[in-house]
Design an enzyme around this catalytic site. Structure first.
Site, short mmCIF file in Angstrom:
data_model
loop_
_atom_site.label_atom_id
_atom_site.label_comp_id
_atom_site.label_asym_id
_atom_site.label_seq_id
_atom_site.Cartn_x
_atom_site.Cartn_y
_atom_site.Cartn_z
N ASP A 231 0.84 -1.20 0.00
CA ASP A 231 0.00 0.00 0.00
C ASP A 231 0.87 1.26 0.00
OD1 ASP A 231 0.90 -0.76 2.58
OD2 ASP A 231 -0.48 0.66 3.51
N GLU A 232 0.30 2.33 -0.52
CA GLU A 232 0.86 3.69 -0.39
C GLU A 232 2.35 3.75 -0.73
OE1 GLU A 232 -1.89 5.56 3.08
OE2 GLU A 232 -0.44 4.07 3.76
N SER A 233 2.75 3.05 -1.79
CA SER A 233 4.15 3.11 -2.22
C SER A 233 4.31 4.34 -3.11
CB SER A 233 4.52 1.83 -2.97
OG SER A 233 4.42 0.73 -2.10
N LEU A 234 4.13 5.51 -2.50
CA LEU A 234 3.98 6.75 -3.26
C LEU A 234 5.30 7.25 -3.82
CD1 LEU A 234 1.50 8.55 -0.81
CD2 LEU A 234 0.98 6.98 -2.70
#
Ligand code: ACM
Length: 517
Positions: A310-313
């Site tokens: 998740d949320e590997s921005l």
């Protein structure tokens, strides 16, 4: 005749017309010894009565694979039947888990009758709707010791939940000892959000948690979140991690909540997300991943290993897809079923057995439904964790009475989140094109940026975890008269005394008509 209050709502419940079964210290508990011990414990905590185990007469507990045959629940895994009349209580499970769940239900049926205790005449045939019914505890943002985790296992099992997902690692800390990578706990476990103390589980402690869960018919699903949420990895093994990316989101978080910008080599104790990434193009990263999941697989009898995603921005879409394909394959090659947050559904090469965990809202936004649906199209299934309903760390609304809501909690997932909102959704209606067959189950996560103690966990999870349990166990909304908010709030309200006797410090929200005794 009104029906006894059972949560999660059973598949079938019929009140009997006869007199109740009266409990006394002379009541015998016969049959399966594990179930008898569990029931004796519940009855002692609730009533103070010590029943005679191993003796005949009164309450009988047995496992019979044909339990409920001829009913809608007949013979299904984890199913049970309870038959109570004036003379006896008989609980039959199709398997040991079913018998255990029958025991949990019986605990909810105990009624105080003046100075005495009784069980109303009733017949219940019950089986779960979904195979996977979970809670998640984030032990990375704040570390929670073994006794808090086992306490949460007891609480979750009482709601017929069968999976404990442990979010073991994040930017703020690494919480599991691994022989192959000793620097993780040596260098990256000591701190937590807000400068609080950290901690980690030794391998023996992790095994203790797994065994305790198994004794309550729960599996443990360990999560090591990657490629983002990995600042702690960089403290231990700097060669595996990119330098932090400072984004506008980071500046917003620092403005709203304080804290420092993340810096390479310095423990991070703020609340921002999306700034860290493992090095995706370095083979050493995949050696690390294989070591970590190899050791976890060897300690985890359950079928699932969760690799986050998740949320590997600060990882490019291309790099993310490459990473997810490789890591899901590493997990699958260990003989485990990979689980990942729904973002990983965007990776075309993801292992086709991967289970997706959807954490968008009850009404999906911005491409989330497509990512989630990709897991099902690939041949996998989904675990649903709609954040605006069953993220248990969202704040409660302020009560109308003027009393204060519990102190902890965040609001980013469209919070505050009422119990009514936690309850009022239908799993098969969340992701367009994904019906019941595409849903493995339901899980209620508890992130712990603001959750520091066992008491914080209790007050945030109860009563909302019961709403998640009902979505996971009970018939679909519309398929049972009991599956309404009006019914749920009455039934949950009746559990107040039982929860108190179990030591659960629930939030006495004014949404629920709590029964005093
Ligand atoms: C998540 O809430 N980032 C899964």
């Amino acid at each position: 005749m009104s029906l006894p209050a059972v949560v999660p709502a059973p598949a079938s419940i019929e009140a009997g017309s006869g007199a109740p079964f009266r409990l006394s210290s002379a009541t015998g508990l016969a049959g399966d010894t594990d179930a008898a011990a569990a029931l004796a414990g519940i009855i002692a905590a609730c009533t103070g009565l010590t029943l005679q185990t191993g003796s005949g007469g009164g309450i009988e507990l047995r496992i019979d694979p044909s339990t409920g045959s001829g009913t809608g629940t007949g013979g299904r895994p984890e199913s049970y039947r309870i038959a109570v009349d004036e003379a006896s209580v008989v609980i039959t499970g199709a398997d040991a888990a079913g018998l255990f769940y029958g025991v949990q239900t019986l605990g909810q049926l105990l009624v105080r009758d003046g100075d005495a205790w009784s069980v109303p005449a009733v017949t219940i045939d019950d089986a779960p709707r979904f195979a996977y019914r979970g809670v998640m505890l984030d032990v990375a943002r704040h570390f929670h010791p073994v006794e808090t985790v086992t306490g949460y296992i007891d609480r979750a099992a009482s709601l017929k939940l069968n999976a404990l997902h442990l979010h073991l690692t994040d930017d703020q800390g690494w919480r599991i000892q691994l022989d192959s990578r000793p620097e993780l706990t040596a260098r990256a476990s000591a701190t937590a959000v807000g400068g609080d103390a950290g901690g980690f589980y030794t391998k023996d402690q992790y095994r203790e948690i797994v065994a305790y869960a198994a004794s309550r018919h729960m599996i443990v699903v360990p999560e090591v979140d990657m490629p983002g949420h990995t600042h702690a990895v960089g403290l231990a093994y700097p060669e595996l991690a990119e330098d932090p990316t400072i984004s506008d989101h980071m500046r917003d978080i620092i403005r709203d909540y304080g804290g420092e910008e993340p810096r390479p080599g310095v423990p991070y104790d703020g609340m921002a997300v999306g700034f860290s990434s493992l090095k995706v193009h370095d083979e050493a990263t995949y050696d690390f991943v294989a070591d970590v999941f190899g050791e976890l697989a060897a300690m985890t009898p359950g079928p699932y290993l969760h690799f986050g995603g998740d949320e590997s921005l600060s990882t490019s879409d291309e790099d993310f897809a490459l990473f997810v394909a490789r890591v899901s394959e590493i997990v699958a090659d260990l003989g485990k079923t990979p689980v990942a947050w729904h973002e990983a559904g965007a990776a075309p090469g993801i292992a086709d057995t991967t289970i997706g965990q959807y954490w968008g809202y009850r009404t999906p936004q911005e491409g989330m439904a497509e990512k989630a649906r990709a897991f099902v199209d690939n041949g996998g299934q989904l675990i649903l964790s709609p954040a605006d309903a069953i993220y248990l760390d969202m704040k409660y609304p302020e009560p109308s009475s003027g009393a204060a809501a519990p102190e902890p909690g965040l609001t980013w997932a469209n919070g505050p989140t009422s119990v009514e909102r936690a309850y009022s959704w239908e799993p098969s209606a969340v992701i367009p094109g994904v019906d019941e067959s595409g849903i493995l189950g339901i899980e209620a996560p508890l992130w712990t940026e603001t959750i520091r103690t066992a008491a914080d966990i209790d007050v945030m999870a109860f009563p909302r975890a019961a709403a998640a349990a009902e979505a996971a166990w009970s018939p679909a909304t519309g398929a049972s008269d009991l599956r309404t908010w009006a019914s749920f709030r009455e039934r949950v309200g009746a559990l107040g005394p039982l929860w108190t006797s179990m030591g659960i410090g629930f939030h006495p929200t004014d949404e629920i008509p709590w029964v005093a005794e």
